[in-house]
Write a protein that holds these residues in place. Sequence first.
Motif, PDB file in Angstrom:
ATOM      1  N   ALA A   6      37.508 -66.554   6.056  1.00 13.75           N
ATOM      2  CA  ALA A   6      37.189 -65.449   5.124  1.00 13.75           C
ATOM      3  C   ALA A   6      35.993 -66.085   4.283  1.00 13.75           C
ATOM      4  N   GLY A   7      36.074 -67.324   3.928  1.00 13.87           N
ATOM      5  CA  GLY A   7      35.196 -68.111   3.124  1.00 13.87           C
ATOM      6  C   GLY A   7      34.103 -68.338   3.849  1.00 13.87           C
ATOM      7  N   ARG A  12      26.686 -66.762   1.025  1.00 14.30           N
ATOM      8  CA  ARG A  12      26.401 -67.565  -0.260  1.00 14.30           C
ATOM      9  C   ARG A  12      27.009 -68.548  -0.422  1.00 14.30           C
ATOM     10  N   ARG A  13      28.413 -69.011   0.269  1.00 16.53           N
ATOM     11  CA  ARG A  13      28.966 -69.982  -0.117  1.00 16.53           C
ATOM     12  C   ARG A  13      29.046 -71.204   0.822  1.00 16.53           C
ATOM     13  N   VAL A  18      33.337 -74.264   0.834  1.00 19.83           N
ATOM     14  CA  VAL A  18      34.558 -73.743   1.771  1.00 19.83           C
ATOM     15  C   VAL A  18      35.427 -75.003   1.961  1.00 19.83           C
ATOM     16  N   ALA A  19      34.937 -76.042   2.102  1.00 20.25           N
ATOM     17  CA  ALA A  19      35.829 -77.293   2.654  1.00 20.25           C
ATOM     18  C   ALA A  19      36.612 -77.530   1.559  1.00 20.25           C
ATOM     19  N   THR A  41      30.276 -74.618  15.238  1.00 20.40           N
ATOM     20  CA  THR A  41      30.253 -74.885  13.995  1.00 20.40           C
ATOM     21  C   THR A  41      30.363 -73.665  12.840  1.00 20.40           C
ATOM     22  N   PRO A  42      30.830 -73.791  11.486  1.00 19.81           N
ATOM     23  CA  PRO A  42      30.807 -72.810  10.947  1.00 19.81           C
ATOM     24  C   PRO A  42      29.615 -72.028  10.616  1.00 19.81           C
ATOM     25  N   GLY A  43      28.179 -72.473  10.725  1.00 18.74           N
ATOM     26  CA  GLY A  43      26.964 -71.886  10.752  1.00 18.74           C
ATOM     27  C   GLY A  43      26.880 -71.003  12.180  1.00 18.74           C
ATOM     28  N   ALA A  44      27.266 -71.548  13.130  1.00 21.60           N
ATOM     29  CA  ALA A  44      27.196 -70.778  14.480  1.00 21.60           C
ATOM     30  C   ALA A  44      27.981 -69.524  14.288  1.00 21.60           C
TER      31      ALA A  44
END
Length: 54
Positions: A6-7, A12-13, A18-19, A41-44
């Motif tokens: 969700a985060g 924008r976050r 988020v971590a 990864t979170p970006g992917a």
Amino acid sequence: MGRVTAGVTDRRRPSRSVAARVGFVSTDGYILAFRRHFGQTPGAYVRSSLDRSA
């Protein structure tokens, strides 16, 4: 890990925010745990989520 997804989908976050929000002390630790759990990864993850919704 539901709170994590969700985060992370809020582009924008930043990952460090988020971590910290989900209890990780280090951004690197968060990214490593995210990759182990989701296989990317979170970006992917965000990019693939955007591709699916487009």
